[in-house]
Design a protein around this motif. Structure first.
Motif, PDB file in Angstrom:
ATOM      1  N   ARG A 296      10.206  10.163   4.863  1.00 30.23           N
ATOM      2  CA  ARG A 296       9.463  11.200   4.149  1.00 30.23           C
ATOM      3  C   ARG A 296       8.398  10.639   3.214  1.00 30.23           C
ATOM      4  O   ARG A 296       7.562  11.382   2.748  1.00 30.23           O
ATOM      5  CB  ARG A 296      10.434  12.081   3.378  1.00 30.23           C
ATOM      6  CG  ARG A 296      11.363  12.844   4.298  1.00 30.23           C
ATOM      7  CD  ARG A 296      12.214  13.849   3.559  1.00 30.23           C
ATOM      8  NE  ARG A 296      13.123  14.483   4.483  1.00 30.23           N
ATOM      9  CZ  ARG A 296      14.428  14.275   4.528  1.00 30.23           C
ATOM     10  NH1 ARG A 296      14.993  13.438   3.674  1.00 30.23           N
ATOM     11  NH2 ARG A 296      15.180  14.896   5.397  1.00 30.23           N
ATOM     12  N   ILE A 297       8.392   9.360   2.937  1.00 26.35           N
ATOM     13  CA  ILE A 297       7.387   8.769   2.053  1.00 26.35           C
ATOM     14  C   ILE A 297       5.985   8.990   2.613  1.00 26.35           C
ATOM     15  O   ILE A 297       5.080   9.399   1.897  1.00 26.35           O
ATOM     16  CB  ILE A 297       7.646   7.265   1.844  1.00 26.35           C
ATOM     17  CG1 ILE A 297       8.915   7.078   1.012  1.00 26.35           C
ATOM     18  CG2 ILE A 297       6.474   6.586   1.164  1.00 26.35           C
ATOM     19  CD1 ILE A 297       9.375   5.647   0.889  1.00 26.35           C
ATOM     20  N   ASN A 298       5.823   8.741   3.902  1.00 22.50           N
ATOM     21  CA  ASN A 298       4.499   8.923   4.514  1.00 22.50           C
ATOM     22  C   ASN A 298       4.042  10.372   4.440  1.00 22.50           C
ATOM     23  O   ASN A 298       2.875  10.642   4.224  1.00 22.50           O
ATOM     24  CB  ASN A 298       4.518   8.443   5.973  1.00 22.50           C
ATOM     25  CG  ASN A 298       4.706   6.937   6.067  1.00 22.50           C
ATOM     26  OD1 ASN A 298       4.352   6.209   5.141  1.00 22.50           O
ATOM     27  ND2 ASN A 298       5.274   6.493   7.158  1.00 22.50           N
ATOM     28  N   THR A 299       4.971  11.292   4.596  1.00 24.96           N
ATOM     29  CA  THR A 299       4.632  12.714   4.492  1.00 24.96           C
ATOM     30  C   THR A 299       4.148  13.035   3.081  1.00 24.96           C
ATOM     31  O   THR A 299       3.157  13.739   2.906  1.00 24.96           O
ATOM     32  CB  THR A 299       5.864  13.577   4.858  1.00 24.96           C
ATOM     33  OG1 THR A 299       6.322  13.194   6.136  1.00 24.96           O
ATOM     34  CG2 THR A 299       5.521  15.033   4.840  1.00 24.96           C
ATOM     35  N   GLN A 300       4.829  12.510   2.081  1.00 31.22           N
ATOM     36  CA  GLN A 300       4.441  12.770   0.687  1.00 31.22           C
ATOM     37  C   GLN A 300       3.062  12.210   0.416  1.00 31.22           C
ATOM     38  O   GLN A 300       2.243  12.844  -0.221  1.00 31.22           O
ATOM     39  CB  GLN A 300       5.488  12.148  -0.257  1.00 31.22           C
ATOM     40  CG  GLN A 300       5.195  12.405  -1.726  1.00 31.22           C
ATOM     41  CD  GLN A 300       5.272  13.879  -2.098  1.00 31.22           C
ATOM     42  OE1 GLN A 300       6.045  14.638  -1.524  1.00 31.22           O
ATOM     43  NE2 GLN A 300       4.459  14.297  -3.024  1.00 31.22           N
ATOM     44  N   LYS A 301       2.775  10.993   0.897  1.00 31.71           N
ATOM     45  CA  LYS A 301       1.459  10.379   0.672  1.00 31.71           C
ATOM     46  C   LYS A 301       0.359  11.210   1.308  1.00 31.71           C
ATOM     47  O   LYS A 301      -0.714  11.393   0.750  1.00 31.71           O
ATOM     48  CB  LYS A 301       1.447   8.958   1.237  1.00 31.71           C
ATOM     49  CG  LYS A 301       2.210   7.971   0.385  1.00 31.71           C
ATOM     50  CD  LYS A 301       2.154   6.578   0.986  1.00 31.71           C
ATOM     51  CE  LYS A 301       2.947   5.599   0.141  1.00 31.71           C
ATOM     52  NZ  LYS A 301       2.979   4.259   0.754  1.00 31.71           N
ATOM     53  N   ASN A 302       0.654  11.742   2.524  1.00 33.81           N
ATOM     54  CA  ASN A 302      -0.345  12.569   3.208  1.00 33.81           C
ATOM     55  C   ASN A 302      -0.617  13.865   2.429  1.00 33.81           C
ATOM     56  O   ASN A 302      -1.739  14.356   2.408  1.00 33.81           O
ATOM     57  CB  ASN A 302       0.108  12.898   4.623  1.00 33.81           C
ATOM     58  CG  ASN A 302       0.093  11.675   5.535  1.00 33.81           C
ATOM     59  OD1 ASN A 302      -0.611  10.709   5.249  1.00 33.81           O
ATOM     60  ND2 ASN A 302       0.867  11.712   6.590  1.00 33.81           N
ATOM     61  N   MET A 303       0.416  14.413   1.793  1.00 39.53           N
ATOM     62  CA  MET A 303       0.261  15.663   1.043  1.00 39.53           C
ATOM     63  C   MET A 303      -0.563  15.424  -0.228  1.00 39.53           C
ATOM     64  O   MET A 303      -1.251  16.326  -0.687  1.00 39.53           O
ATOM     65  CB  MET A 303       1.621  16.236   0.675  1.00 39.53           C
ATOM     66  CG  MET A 303       2.379  16.781   1.878  1.00 39.53           C
ATOM     67  SD  MET A 303       4.033  17.350   1.457  1.00 39.53           S
ATOM     68  CE  MET A 303       3.637  18.775   0.467  1.00 39.53           C
ATOM     69  N   GLU A 304      -0.466  14.230  -0.770  1.00 38.52           N
ATOM     70  CA  GLU A 304      -1.198  13.920  -2.015  1.00 38.52           C
ATOM     71  C   GLU A 304      -2.674  13.657  -1.767  1.00 38.52           C
ATOM     72  O   GLU A 304      -3.461  13.656  -2.698  1.00 38.52           O
ATOM     73  CB  GLU A 304      -0.551  12.718  -2.701  1.00 38.52           C
ATOM     74  CG  GLU A 304       0.834  13.041  -3.248  1.00 38.52           C
ATOM     75  CD  GLU A 304       1.576  11.806  -3.736  1.00 38.52           C
ATOM     76  OE1 GLU A 304       1.041  10.683  -3.592  1.00 38.52           O
ATOM     77  OE2 GLU A 304       2.692  11.962  -4.265  1.00 38.52           O
ATOM     78  N   LYS A 305      -3.054  13.392  -0.535  1.00 43.57           N
ATOM     79  CA  LYS A 305      -4.476  13.092  -0.228  1.00 43.57           C
ATOM     80  C   LYS A 305      -5.320  14.350  -0.261  1.00 43.57           C
ATOM     81  O   LYS A 305      -4.923  15.424  -0.019  1.00 43.57           O
ATOM     82  CB  LYS A 305      -4.577  12.450   1.162  1.00 43.57           C
ATOM     83  CG  LYS A 305      -4.060  11.018   1.151  1.00 43.57           C
ATOM     84  CD  LYS A 305      -4.244  10.421   2.514  1.00 43.57           C
ATOM     85  CE  LYS A 305      -3.694   9.010   2.551  1.00 43.57           C
ATOM     86  NZ  LYS A 305      -3.809   8.386   3.846  1.00 43.57           N
TER      87      LYS A 305
END
Length: 195
Positions: free
Chosen positions: A186-195
């Motif tokens: 889920r880390i990658n998903t969170q990073k994508n949401m923050e962009k």
């Protein structure tokens, strides 16, 4: 891989998880020379966010294709979150209590997702029950006629603490223990949401 992508379009295989995935494939095709016993269910345990629930859905889809059909019916199992199972017990209507969890005891093939996330014990009208402990005991008694699968973030020690030594000992007969360890997906998903 097609089943995996059908269930989870962004599915990826991490190097450290390949041995576990390989064992699951051999189990699914009923390879008795593999590391897992095809006659037992799967207890998929490990760190938060490592794809245990997703893997359970992939296994169900894959098994429906490769496991032998019984009386013309494809291999299939129910997947229910333990919070919902316990809510069925806690239901204060006439459909709650032991009647509410009967379907989870009787299902020929049943998977319990997120074992350990339920309230322990679960109350109903002032009576309290360790619902999953009760269900596992009942399913253990019918283990030669039922398949049970589960996912959990619990360690082996936490399983023993929550459900007792007796149930943990029975788990050894009911389940193959499959570890999915590592960092959360889920880390990658969170990073994508923050962009």
């Amino acid at each position: 891989m097609q089943c995996a992508v059908a269930v989870c379009p962004g599915f990826t295989v991490r190097e450290e998880m390949k041995p576990a995935y390989n064992d699951i494939v051999h189990w699914a095709v009923m390879d008795y020379d593999g590391n897992l016993d095809p006659d037992k269910g799967l207890l998929i345990w490990g760190d938060i966010g490592t794809g245990k629930s997703t893997m359970l859905k992939i296994i169900r889809e894959f098994c429906s294709l490769v496991r032998p059909h019984i009386e013309g019916n494809r291999y299939y199992f129910r997947i229910d979150n333990v919070i919902d199972v316990c809510a069925a017990y806690a239901d204060e209507s006439i459909y709650g209590g032991y009647r509410g969890i009967r379907q989870y005891i009787d299902s020929p093939r049943q998977a319990f997702d997120e074992l350990g996330s339920e309230t322990l014990p679960t109350g109903r009208y002032g009576n309290f029950e360790n619902v999953m402990q009760y269900i596992f005991q009942s399913r253990y008694d019918n283990r030669y006629h039922q398949f049970t699968h589960a996912t959990t973030n619990f360690t082996i020690d936490q399983i023993q603490e929550a459900y007792g030594e007796r149930i943990y000992d029975r788990f050894k007969e009911m389940f193959n223990f499959v570890a999915l360890r590592g960092k959360t997906f889920r880390i990658n998903t969170q990073k994508n949401m923050e962009k």
